[in-house]
Enzyme design. Sequence first.
Site, PDB file in Angstrom:
ATOM      1  N   GLY A 224       0.833  -1.205   0.000  1.00 36.27           N
ATOM      2  CA  GLY A 224       0.000   0.000   0.000  1.00 36.27           C
ATOM      3  C   GLY A 224       0.861   1.245   0.000  1.00 36.27           C
ATOM      4  O   GLY A 224       2.061   1.182  -0.261  1.00 36.27           O
ATOM      5  N   ASN A 225       0.245   2.380   0.279  1.00 35.97           N
ATOM      6  CA  ASN A 225       1.020   3.613   0.374  1.00 35.97           C
ATOM      7  C   ASN A 225       0.409   4.505   1.452  1.00 35.97           C
ATOM      8  O   ASN A 225      -0.604   4.155   2.057  1.00 35.97           O
ATOM      9  CB  ASN A 225       1.092   4.314  -0.987  1.00 35.97           C
ATOM     10  CG  ASN A 225      -0.293   4.639  -1.525  1.00 35.97           C
ATOM     11  OD1 ASN A 225      -1.031   5.390  -0.910  1.00 35.97           O
ATOM     12  ND2 ASN A 225      -0.641   4.039  -2.663  1.00 35.97           N
ATOM     13  N   ARG A 226       1.029   5.659   1.673  1.00 35.91           N
ATOM     14  CA  ARG A 226       0.652   6.471   2.836  1.00 35.91           C
ATOM     15  C   ARG A 226      -0.445   7.490   2.535  1.00 35.91           C
ATOM     16  O   ARG A 226      -0.697   8.379   3.332  1.00 35.91           O
ATOM     17  CB  ARG A 226       1.892   7.181   3.360  1.00 35.91           C
ATOM     18  CG  ARG A 226       2.920   6.212   3.886  1.00 35.91           C
ATOM     19  CD  ARG A 226       3.702   6.835   5.021  1.00 35.91           C
ATOM     20  NE  ARG A 226       4.984   7.349   4.566  1.00 35.91           N
ATOM     21  CZ  ARG A 226       5.621   8.334   5.168  1.00 35.91           C
ATOM     22  NH1 ARG A 226       5.075   8.958   6.172  1.00 35.91           N
ATOM     23  NH2 ARG A 226       6.790   8.714   4.720  1.00 35.91           N
ATOM     24  N   SER A 227      -1.100   7.379   1.384  1.00 34.12           N
ATOM     25  CA  SER A 227      -2.151   8.353   1.072  1.00 34.12           C
ATOM     26  C   SER A 227      -3.302   8.253   2.083  1.00 34.12           C
ATOM     27  O   SER A 227      -3.789   7.163   2.380  1.00 34.12           O
ATOM     28  CB  SER A 227      -2.697   8.087  -0.329  1.00 34.12           C
ATOM     29  OG  SER A 227      -3.816   8.910  -0.554  1.00 34.12           O
TER      30      SER A 227
END
Length: 428
Positions: A224-227
Amino acid sequence: MRIVLGVGGGIAAYKVASLLRLFTEAGHDVTVIPTEAATRFVGVATWEALSGHPVSNSVFDDVHTVNHVRLGHEAELIVVAPATADLLSRAATGQANDLLSNTLLMAGDCPVLMAPAMHSEMWQHPATQANVETLRSRGVTVLEPASGRLTGSDSGPGRLPEPEAIFEAALALAGAPSVPNSPDITAPDAAPSPPAAGRPLAGLTVTISAGGTREPLDPVRFLGNRSSGKQGVALAAAARDAGARVRLLAGHMDVPPPAGVDVIRVETALELRKAALHAAADSDVIIMAAAVADFRPADVAGTKIKKRDDVADPVITLVRNPDILRELVEVRDAASRTQLVVGFAAETGDADGDVLDYAAAKLRRKACDLLVVNHVGQDKVFGEDTNSVVILSRTGSEPQEASGSKSDVAAAVIDRISAELSRVVPPA
Ligand code: C5P
């Protein structure tokens, strides 16, 4: 405006008395139709006193006026709050077993907004979600419930959105200003006016992607990512406030979607691609604010990948995800559609160039109309409540800076989009 206010049988019915007050104080003529169960929570006398109209929930009262036909035909807006799991189900399957469900079937082109409230389990149940999908696919606006304390000791998604949020979303849906006695309310026969200042996107459909994608590795793990989705959600609220019909393609987000927008949940980049290409067909504006994973694991294990001492640790092979933004532009151009496509870029500078050099190259590569560029660093942008961006345009006009809260930045981006659109299609 003539409004039918349907009230479902949930404890949140008491909050709908405030919603009714907001409508009547803004000069609207409201007929309340509670369900049988709703009258166990708030009595008919309350609805009659607050609306100034007789209240019934039976098709057998006032038969000579054919009430459900009249109410359905005359309504300019139908709002259902709280929309219980049962009411959503009856509306989705087209049942006609009380005055409210009959009126919904008679609504024709009238805008319908439903504000659900129920326990989280009921909201998240596949049956309820399927009913919501069905209703949305038919053009009904189903708000996302708010999250928080529910009736018992439980908490989670399922709270009725606040009356003010439902009020704003309902009037935005009907294209009516929220100030009382404005010319749009008192002069229904007047010629259509150009978009009012402050509602420059009235009549337009805006699709916005927000949050981050999650690319599964196995049933429990993902890349995933930190958005946080905060900027995309702020854009959706700003576009809604500018009068647009808003569709939010929501990846993983730390914040709830705003009231009054249609929400389509997506998990992976491929799901987002499918939803975005589908939504593009009738969108006037597409804003790709989501943080889309550039790569996904080549193989997704069907069972949890185990640590084992007798075999080597796994190596994850990645494959590239399609560039959705680039594809949206290609499809638009191939179909000769008039559509504004807006990309976002999170850039860092390095020894070979600064942020704007990289962003300008990205704008050329993606060929979108506007690129909103932010500078990312260790603690910058992701999850924060503030942002600082530069808006680059393909027409080569001067880069425009905007900073402040994510809502301030969203308002600046929506203003810029409105200005670009009015250059293509000047207001009538
Ligand atoms: O190439 P980069 O990821 O920096 O581009 C960012 C922009 O492109 C964002 O608008 C993002 O939503 C979009 N994007 C996309 N498909 C991808 C990767 C990014 O649409 N696979």
